[in-house]
Design an enzyme around this catalytic site. Structure first.
Site, short mmCIF file in Angstrom:
data_model
loop_
_atom_site.label_atom_id
_atom_site.label_comp_id
_atom_site.label_asym_id
_atom_site.label_seq_id
_atom_site.Cartn_x
_atom_site.Cartn_y
_atom_site.Cartn_z
N ARG A 60 14.91 -4.50 7.76
CA ARG A 60 13.93 -4.54 6.65
C ARG A 60 14.60 -4.07 5.35
NH1 ARG A 60 12.22 -6.35 10.26
NH2 ARG A 60 12.83 -8.07 8.96
N GLN A 92 1.21 0.63 -0.88
CA GLN A 92 1.42 0.83 0.56
C GLN A 92 2.75 0.22 0.97
OE1 GLN A 92 -2.51 -0.09 2.79
NE2 GLN A 92 -2.62 -1.18 0.85
N ASP A 95 8.97 -1.61 0.30
CA ASP A 95 10.12 -2.45 -0.05
C ASP A 95 10.80 -2.09 -1.37
OD1 ASP A 95 8.39 -3.57 -2.05
OD2 ASP A 95 7.64 -5.04 -0.62
N HIS A 110 3.30 5.12 1.64
CA HIS A 110 3.78 4.93 3.01
C HIS A 110 5.29 5.08 3.14
CE1 HIS A 110 -0.11 2.59 4.27
NE2 HIS A 110 -0.30 3.88 4.14
N CYS A 118 16.33 13.68 7.91
CA CYS A 118 16.83 14.24 9.16
C CYS A 118 15.68 14.77 10.01
CB CYS A 118 17.83 15.35 8.85
SG CYS A 118 18.41 16.17 10.34
N CYS A 142 23.68 18.19 9.28
CA CYS A 142 23.64 18.92 10.56
C CYS A 142 23.94 18.04 11.78
CB CYS A 142 22.28 19.60 10.72
SG CYS A 142 20.95 18.46 11.16
N SER A 179 -5.20 -6.02 3.06
CA SER A 179 -6.27 -6.52 3.92
C SER A 179 -7.49 -5.59 3.97
CB SER A 179 -5.73 -6.71 5.34
OG SER A 179 -5.15 -5.50 5.78
N LEU A 204 -5.52 -13.21 -1.23
CA LEU A 204 -5.61 -14.58 -0.71
C LEU A 204 -6.93 -14.83 -0.01
CD1 LEU A 204 -2.40 -15.90 1.06
CD2 LEU A 204 -3.50 -16.71 -1.01
N ALA A 221 -1.24 -13.42 -5.84
CA ALA A 221 -1.07 -12.37 -6.86
C ALA A 221 -0.13 -12.84 -7.98
CB ALA A 221 -0.53 -11.11 -6.20
P1 NAD Z 1 -1.61 -6.63 5.31
O1 NAD Z 1 -0.46 -7.45 5.80
O2 NAD Z 1 -2.49 -6.00 6.28
O3 NAD Z 1 -2.50 -7.56 4.36
C1 NAD Z 1 -1.91 -8.39 3.39
C2 NAD Z 1 -3.03 -9.03 2.58
O4 NAD Z 1 -2.43 -9.72 1.49
C3 NAD Z 1 -3.86 -10.04 3.38
O5 NAD Z 1 -5.24 -9.80 3.16
C4 NAD Z 1 -3.44 -11.39 2.78
O6 NAD Z 1 -4.51 -12.33 2.74
C5 NAD Z 1 -3.02 -11.01 1.40
N1 NAD Z 1 -2.00 -11.87 0.80
C6 NAD Z 1 -1.00 -12.55 1.42
N2 NAD Z 1 -0.25 -13.20 0.51
C7 NAD Z 1 -0.79 -12.91 -0.70
C8 NAD Z 1 -0.45 -13.27 -2.03
N3 NAD Z 1 0.58 -14.07 -2.31
N4 NAD Z 1 -1.22 -12.80 -3.05
C9 NAD Z 1 -2.29 -12.00 -2.79
N5 NAD Z 1 -2.66 -11.63 -1.54
C10 NAD Z 1 -1.90 -12.07 -0.52
O7 NAD Z 1 -0.97 -5.59 4.32
P2 NAD Z 1 -1.43 -4.12 3.98
O8 NAD Z 1 -2.91 -4.10 3.78
O9 NAD Z 1 -0.51 -3.71 2.87
O10 NAD Z 1 -1.10 -3.26 5.29
C11 NAD Z 1 0.13 -3.43 5.99
C12 NAD Z 1 0.90 -2.15 6.24
O11 NAD Z 1 2.21 -2.52 6.71
C13 NAD Z 1 1.12 -1.38 4.97
O12 NAD Z 1 0.68 -0.10 5.21
C14 NAD Z 1 2.64 -1.39 4.70
O13 NAD Z 1 3.16 -0.07 4.71
C15 NAD Z 1 3.27 -2.11 5.85
N6 NAD Z 1 4.03 -3.33 5.39
C16 NAD Z 1 4.76 -3.28 4.23
C17 NAD Z 1 5.43 -4.41 3.76
C18 NAD Z 1 6.20 -4.32 2.47
O14 NAD Z 1 6.64 -3.23 2.08
N7 NAD Z 1 6.35 -5.45 1.72
C19 NAD Z 1 5.35 -5.59 4.49
C20 NAD Z 1 4.61 -5.62 5.69
C21 NAD Z 1 3.96 -4.48 6.13
#
Ligand code: NAD
Length: 237
Positions: A60, A92, A95, A110, A118, A142, A179, A204, A221
């Protein structure tokens, strides 16, 4: 800053990074890059198989260095440039794309892929300072095992005090690409609404916490946010 100034809080989730080429989590059936979250995003998963967990986060991390921020990330930078201290970004995402885009004040609740800490002495290190050839990178201080600086399920998110304070004090909360299923972030829209803020959602599809959303913009977005910058700034003037 005078207390009567209008403030904006933005909460982002995996959806804002989807157009940069990073998979979301719920969209792939509750799996994260084909792995069950219990296996790669929980303390018990790490205790069971630290090699697998490290393989997952190294991949990742390396992926996050190859992708680029998209117009959605840049629209938020533009808003921060205008609002300064009246703007708070909570993400959240792990990346780092908000930082790479140029956002200054970001609460990565997150954690982040670019650091590790560590398991014994808590020393925090940038991933670039660790030997990632090792199955389990070791602490330069350590020699104990390092772990990814990610808040896993069952752990307490970072910056909760700062985030709660910002939510209670904002006039608008905009939630993007999440979501509405992962708590506590999923509860922020309810908190802000009960405290009197206007709530906007860009996603979305309809999030699980839709009943607390005043204004819903359905779509990507990266396409919607650039057009929202001006009306949003006008409403916060
Ligand atoms: P989620 O995957 O649960 O939900 C993503 C949401 O984004 C969905 O409702 C989807 O319909 C919507 N979506 C998808 N493409 C889109 C776009 N182009 N424009 C607007 N909306 C769009 O994500 P979450 O609610 O952030 O929860 C997932 C958890 O997993 C987080 O806590 C995170 O830490 C982790 N995670 C992080 C990454 C990252 O850092 N990019 C990626 C995957 C998971």
């Amino acid at each position: 800053m005078a207390d009567n100034q209008k403030k904006l809080v933005v909460l982002t989730g995996a959806g804002i990074s989807a157009e940069s080429g990073i998979s979301t989590f719920r969209d792939s059936g509750g799996l994260w890059e084909k792995h069950r979250v219990e296996d790669v995003a929980s303390p018990s998963g790490f205790a069971r198989d630290p090699r697998l967990v490290w393989r997952f986060y190294k991949a990742r991390y390396l992926q996050s260095l190859e992708v680029e921020p998209n117009p959605g990330h840049y629209a938020l930078v533009q808003i921060e440039e205008q609002l300064g201290g009246r703007f708070t970004l909570v993400t959240q995402n792990v990346d780092g794309l908000h930082y790479r885009a140029g956002s200054q004040r970001v609460f990565e609740m997150h954690g982040r892929l670019r650091t590790a800490f560590c398991t014994a002495c808590n020393t925090k290190k940038d991933m670039s300072e660790l030997d990632l050839e090792l199955d389990i990178p070791i602490c330069p201080n350590c020699r104990a095992a390092m772990r990814p600086d990610i808040v896993w399920f069952g752990e307490i998110p970072y910056y909760m005090y700062e985030i709660e304070s910002a939510l209670k004090d904002c006039s608008v909360l905009m939630v993007i690409g999440t979501s509405g299923a992962v708590y506590p972030a999923a509860g922020f829209v309810m908190t802000a609404k009960y405290m009197g803020a206007r709530t906007i959602c860009v996603n979305l599809d309809r999030p699980d916490n839709m009943i607390f959303v005043d204004e819903f913009h359905k779509g990507k977005a990266g396409e919607i946010l650039p057009n929202l910058v001006e009306p949003l700034l006008n409403s916060l003037a």
